[in-house]
Write an enzyme that holds these catalytic residues in place. Structure first.
Site, short mmCIF file in Angstrom:
data_model
loop_
_atom_site.label_atom_id
_atom_site.label_comp_id
_atom_site.label_asym_id
_atom_site.label_seq_id
_atom_site.Cartn_x
_atom_site.Cartn_y
_atom_site.Cartn_z
CG ASP A 164 -1.97 1.10 1.13
OD1 ASP A 164 -3.04 0.83 0.56
OD2 ASP A 164 -1.72 2.22 1.62
CG ASN A 172 -4.70 11.03 -5.90
OD1 ASN A 172 -4.05 11.10 -6.93
ND2 ASN A 172 -5.29 9.91 -5.50
CG HIS A 177 -7.23 12.48 -9.19
ND1 HIS A 177 -7.34 11.41 -8.33
CD2 HIS A 177 -8.01 13.45 -8.65
CE1 HIS A 177 -8.17 11.70 -7.34
NE2 HIS A 177 -8.59 12.95 -7.51
CG ASP A 181 -4.11 8.20 -12.75
OD1 ASP A 181 -4.50 7.72 -11.66
OD2 ASP A 181 -4.90 8.59 -13.62
CD GLU A 207 -4.53 3.99 -1.78
OE1 GLU A 207 -4.76 4.36 -0.63
OE2 GLU A 207 -5.40 4.00 -2.68
#
Length: 301
Positions: A164, A172, A177, A181, A207
Site C-alpha cells: 500500500d 492526489n 490525479h 496516476d 493504491e
C-alpha cells in the site's frame, strides 16, 4: 476459454490427434514475457526432451523461419516482436502439409493465450487485475497452475504480499490525479522490475498492489520484500520526489478460502501502517493466526 489450463489441455489433445505416436515437446514462456526463458509445457510419452539450447540457438539464427528442418525432426517457432516465445519440437519427419497445419494451430493457440492475458490486465499499470487474483490463488493452492520448478536447492513455498502506498491521498490532493496516476504506474513498474517474470503482480485496488511469489522461508521473504520497500523509498518520483510503501505478507499454506488468505496479509499490512509505515510485517509474527481465521469464518445458520 476461461483459463490457461483449459488452453493447455486443448492444445495437448489436438497434438495427440494430429500427431499420434509422434514424439513431441512443447516449450513456452509461461507469463508471455520476452524476459523469461522457455519452460517445458508438454512432452509426449514417446519423447525424450530435446536439447532446448540447440533449438533456441537455431531459432535465433534463422530469424525469418517459422519451421526449422532437422535431420530427423521439425521445430515450429512462435515469435513475438522477433523474440522466441515458444517452440514445438516434432521428433520425426511428417508430411509438410501436416507440419504447416500444426504450425497454424500453434499460432492460434498462442493468440488465444494473448487474448486471455489482455483480458486480465489493468489498463493503467499493465499489471494483472483484481478479477484475476482469485483464480491465480486457486490455481496455486490446488497445484493446477502452470508453475515451473526453478533450478534451486530446497523446497520453496508460495507467499502473498500486499503493498500500500503511504499517504497516497496526500499525493492526489497536493498534485492532482494525473500525478497520482503516474505514481501508481511507476510503483507498478518498480514491482515488476523487482520480482521474477514467473511471479504474479496485481493491481489489487486503488493504491494497493498484491504479489504472489515463491520463497524458501519467511526470513528470505522478509529480506526480499524489504529490498523492494527500499527500492521504492529511494526512487525519485516526478514532482512528488520520495514516497514509501507498507507491506504485509503471509504464507499460502492450507488456505481454505481466498478471503482468509487476503485477510491475513491485510492484517499484517494494517499493522505496518499503524506502526510507522514504510515497513514489512509477517502475519505469523503477529501471533493471531487462530483469531484471524475465526474472523473470516461465515456462520450460515
Amino acid at each position: 476459454m476461461r483459463s490457461e489450463n483449459d488452453l493447455y489441455k486443448r492444445i495437448e489433445h489436438i497434438l495427440c490427434e494430429l500427431l499420434p505416436d509422434v514424439p513431441t515437446a512443447m516449450y513456452l514462456a509461461p507469463s508471455l514475457s520476452e524476459k523469461e526463458s522457455l519452460k517445458l509445457l508438454s512432452l509426449s510419452s514417446a519423447a525424450n526432451p530435446p536439447d532446448i539450447n540447440y533449438l533456441m540457438a537455431r531459432a535465433e539464427t534463422l530469424k525469418s523461419q517459422q519451421i526449422l528442418h532437422g535431420d530427423n525432426h521439425y521445430c515450429i517457432v512462435l515469435r513475438k516482436n522477433k523474440a522466441v516465445m515458444g517452440l514445438l519440437w516434432i521428433g520425426e519427419k511428417i508430411p509438410m502439409s501436416r507440419c504447416y497445419l500444426v504450425g497454424h494451430l500453434i499460432n492460434v493457440f498462442y493468440n488465444q493465450l494473448n487474448t486471455l492475458a489482455l483480458s486480465r490486465i489493468d489498463p493503467l499499470t499493465q499489471l494483472l487485475n483484481r478479477q484475476t487474483f482469485d483464480d491465480k490463488v486457486i490455481e496455486i493452492t490446488t497445484g493446477e497452475g502452470f508453475i515451473a520448478e526453478r533450478e534451486q536447492q530446497g523446497v520453496r513455498h508460495w507467499y502473498l504480499a500486499l503493498f500500500d502506498i503511504d499517504h497516497f491521498k496526500v499525493v492526489n490532493d497536493n498534485y492532482g490525479h494525473v500525478i497520482g496516476d503516474e505514481v501508481l504506474l511507476l510503483v507498478a513498474q518498480q514491482l515488476k522490475d523487482n520480482f521474477r517474470a514467473e511471479d504474479f503482480v496485481f493491481r489489487y485496488g486503488g493504491e494497493e498492489f498484491a504479489v504472489l511469489f515463491q520463497s524458501h522461508d519467511s526470513n528470505e521473504t522478509l529480506r526480499l520484500l524489504d529490498r523492494v520497500r527500499a527500492v521504492v523509498a529511494n526512487y525519485v518520483f516526478p514532482q512528488v520526489n520520495h514516497l514509501t510503501i507498507s507491506i504485509g505478507f503471509t504464507l499460502l499454506d492450507d488456505i481454505c478460502q481466498v478471503s482468509e488468505l487476503v485477510h491475513e496479509a491485510d492484517l499484517a499490512l494494517y499493522h505496518a501502517k499503524k506502526h510507522g509505515r514504510n515497513r514489512v510485517v509477517d502475519f505469523d509474527e503477529l501471533g493471531i493466526a487462530g483469531q484471524a481465521k475465526a474472523e473470516t469464518d461465515i456462520e450460515l445458520f
